[in-house]
Write an enzyme that holds these catalytic residues in place. Structure first.
Site, PDB file in Angstrom:
ATOM      1  N   HIS A 266       4.134   2.606   5.344  1.00 50.41           N
ATOM      2  CA  HIS A 266       3.954   3.705   4.390  1.00 50.41           C
ATOM      3  C   HIS A 266       2.694   3.466   3.543  1.00 50.41           C
ATOM      4  O   HIS A 266       1.791   4.302   3.492  1.00 50.41           O
ATOM      5  CB  HIS A 266       5.190   3.823   3.503  1.00 50.41           C
ATOM      6  CG  HIS A 266       5.117   4.945   2.516  1.00 50.41           C
ATOM      7  ND1 HIS A 266       5.694   6.166   2.738  1.00 50.41           N
ATOM      8  CD2 HIS A 266       4.498   5.041   1.311  1.00 50.41           C
ATOM      9  CE1 HIS A 266       5.446   6.966   1.705  1.00 50.41           C
ATOM     10  NE2 HIS A 266       4.721   6.301   0.826  1.00 50.41           N
ATOM     11  N   GLU A 267       2.642   2.316   2.893  1.00 46.61           N
ATOM     12  CA  GLU A 267       1.491   2.045   2.007  1.00 46.61           C
ATOM     13  C   GLU A 267       0.195   1.918   2.812  1.00 46.61           C
ATOM     14  O   GLU A 267      -0.869   2.315   2.347  1.00 46.61           O
ATOM     15  CB  GLU A 267       1.743   0.800   1.163  1.00 46.61           C
ATOM     16  CG  GLU A 267       2.969   0.893   0.238  1.00 46.61           C
ATOM     17  CD  GLU A 267       2.968   2.107  -0.691  1.00 46.61           C
ATOM     18  OE1 GLU A 267       1.874   2.574  -1.069  1.00 46.61           O
ATOM     19  OE2 GLU A 267       4.071   2.600  -1.013  1.00 46.61           O
ATOM     20  N   HIS A 270      -1.341   5.274   3.143  1.00 45.24           N
ATOM     21  CA  HIS A 270      -2.130   5.635   1.952  1.00 45.24           C
ATOM     22  C   HIS A 270      -3.464   4.891   1.961  1.00 45.24           C
ATOM     23  O   HIS A 270      -4.517   5.450   1.657  1.00 45.24           O
ATOM     24  CB  HIS A 270      -1.372   5.245   0.680  1.00 45.24           C
ATOM     25  CG  HIS A 270      -0.212   6.133   0.336  1.00 45.24           C
ATOM     26  ND1 HIS A 270      -0.342   7.492   0.164  1.00 45.24           N
ATOM     27  CD2 HIS A 270       1.098   5.868   0.110  1.00 45.24           C
ATOM     28  CE1 HIS A 270       0.848   8.017  -0.161  1.00 45.24           C
ATOM     29  NE2 HIS A 270       1.742   7.045  -0.190  1.00 45.24           N
ATOM     30  N   GLU A 296       0.521  11.798   0.741  1.00 48.69           N
ATOM     31  CA  GLU A 296       1.841  11.446   1.267  1.00 48.69           C
ATOM     32  C   GLU A 296       1.965  11.839   2.742  1.00 48.69           C
ATOM     33  O   GLU A 296       2.725  11.212   3.488  1.00 48.69           O
ATOM     34  CB  GLU A 296       2.918  12.120   0.412  1.00 48.69           C
ATOM     35  CG  GLU A 296       4.306  11.536   0.565  1.00 48.69           C
ATOM     36  CD  GLU A 296       4.459  10.113   0.024  1.00 48.69           C
ATOM     37  OE1 GLU A 296       3.521   9.594  -0.621  1.00 48.69           O
ATOM     38  OE2 GLU A 296       5.528   9.522   0.266  1.00 48.69           O
TER      39      GLU A 296
END
Ligand code: ZN
Length: 503
Positions: A266-267, A270, A296
């Site tokens: 997830h990170e 980003h 996102e």
């Protein structure tokens, strides 16, 4: 293309970007290495920087440079050129910033620092009453903020606008309506099926080996360690001090391997976005994501569409099995894929699977709108929360720590933020469809560990532009349509029919 006011404006923007970068370093340090007693001094330092940034940005001379450029330069410039788009973006931000008095900014920074500490105590003790007076002041200040932007169609519009430029409450309501129908229906069908087995994810996993694997995994995908790093924090996050210094954090659990894997992917999503911004924008406001929703979409794309696919685990499971032979020797990619896609309604948003995640967001969005519209009192919020949890997920939290107090956002005054998570989910599926049109079967590439074409596609279509295009404009440019709910719902229904053998 050059104009003296443009040079002056850019010099001022670079100065502001230096303060913003310094503030980001201080916040990153606060979450990673700062000792607990540093918090008061850190709050003062950050409040000083917030005040300084707001003052320097809202000085009348900035408005004069903008006006000169709009009158003398913009009519001659390519409207889609970098400088024209920079001037438009800065005009937008300037007009918003000058509407907010510096006293409000300073008072809000102070209140959110105190509220954050009160929220931490309240959550630790599962005692909402400790947070309630702060939340009441926060709601009052946020309502005051909204009124700086009158006239509006809905009092929630100016709050959404803080995080998702151009998005309106009515649009969010229209996008969320089909989710409210189809996601609970899908969940009911899944819960009638036998549960998938994920017991092997809950054996003992050594932290150092977990982190070593994560470093290798994200490097293989394309995260550049010469321009970034990974650290540990209680709540994973990504931050950027420059296009060339992008950092994210992870956390692990020794009895749940999926925590570090999904969190890191997830990170990393980003962080890849930030690393992919065109370096010529560095130091200018263009060197940011288009919006939180678009940001996102990148994290959810890598976490879910890629990271929770069968192809991904066909590729990475052999390497992971070598790291943890004692736990994974007899686990197949199919079993691993099903385990990381296990659906189970729970109390906690950040632990939610794809099928229930948006339901957590719908709940928060509806409560925020009710609070801001004065249809709900802060004192009645815990009961309203629990009622909606029961309606959407069939659960009642045992206490407020696992209910209304679980998220940090409201203590930070981030009303209007939650919907961007779901917008990101929706956009991620639209990008996936567009990518398939261009690349054929991206999962065939994933299975070979050939992530280059996928990352290049995202860089070309999304990352390199930074904040040059408005978020909804960017989505239209890349996908040919507005933000929609159906592609995401179709993706979810197809995927989970496969995982749970639905007809
Ligand atoms: Zn995120």
């Amino acid at each position: 293309m050059t104009h003296p006011a443009l040079d002056q404006l850019k010099a001022r923007l670079q100065e502001l970007q230096s303060y913003a970068g310094a503030a980001a370093v201080l916040r990153w340090d606060q979450e990673t290495y700062m000792p607990p007693r540093g918090v008061e001094a850190r709050a003062r330092q950050l409040a000083t920087l917030a005040r300084l940034m707001h003052q320097r940005f809202t000085e009348p001379v900035v408005g004069e440079w903008l006006q000169q450029l709009e009158e003398e330069a913009l009519p001659q410039w390519d409207p889609d050129g970098d400088d024209a788009r920079l001037v438009r973006l800065v005009r937008y931000e300037y007009d918003r910033a000058v509407k907010v008095p510096t006293e409000w900014v300073t008072a809000f920074a102070r209140l959110t620092t105190e509220a954050r500490e009160a929220w931490k105590d309240a959550r630790a003790l599962a005692d909402f009453s400790r947070f309630q007076p702060y939340l009441e002041r926060l709601v009052a200040m946020v309502r005051e903020y909204a009124h700086f932007f009158e006239p509006f169609d809905h009092i929630y519009d100016p709050l959404l606008e803080r995080f998702e430029r151009g998005m309106k409450t009515a649009q969010v309501e229209a996008l969320f309506a089909p989710l409210r129908e189809r996601q609970p229906a899908l969940l009911r069908r899944i819960l009638e099926r036998p549960q998938v087995d994920d017991a092997f994810l809950h054996r003992y996993y050594d932290p150092e080996r977990q982190l070593a694997f994560v470093h290798r995994m994200v490097a293989d995908i394309g995260f550049d360690f010469a321009r970034g790093r990974i650290d540990l924090s209680t709540h994973p996050f990504t931050t950027s001090f420059s296009v060339h210094d992008v950092r994210f954090t992870v956390r692990y659990k020794t009895d749940d391997l999926s925590e570090v894997l999904t969190g890191a992917l997830h990170e990393m999503g980003h962080a890849l976005y930030e690393q992919g911004i065109d370096p010529k924008f560095d130091g200018l406001p263009l060197a940011e994501g288009a919006s939180l929703g678009v940001h996102e979409s990148q994290s959810r794309f890598w976490e879910n569409i890629i990271g929770r696919s069968l192809a991904f685990w066909k590729h990475f499971l052999p390497a992971l099995r070598q790291v943890f032979p004692e736990n994974l020797a007899d686990v197949t990619p199919e079993a691993f894929y099903k385990a990381v896609n296990r659906v189970q309604p729970g109390f906690i948003r950040v632990e939610a699977d794809e099928v229930t995640y948006n339901l957590h967001i719908l709940l928060r969005f509806e409560l925020e709108v009710a609070l801001l519209s004065d249809d709900l009192k802060v004192a009645d919020l815990p009961a309203a929360w629990n009622e909606k949890m029961q309606a959407y997920l069939g659960l009642t939290p045992p206490n407020d720590a696992q209910g209304v107090l679980q998220d940090i956002h409201w203590s930070q005054g981030y009303f209007g933020y939650f919907p961007t998570y779901t917008l990101g989910n929706l956009i991620s599926a639209q990008l996936w469809n567009a990518m398939q049109t261009d690349l054929g079967d991206p999962y065939a590439l994933v299975e070979k560990g050939d992530f280059g074409p996928i990352l290049d596609w995202l860089r070309e279509k999304v990352h390199r532009h930074g904040a040059k295009f408005e978020p909804q404009e960017l989505v239209r440019r890349v996908t040919g349509s507005d933000i929609q709910a159906e592609p995401y719902l179709d993706y979810l229904e197809a995927k989970y029919s496969q995982v749970y053998g639905l007809n």
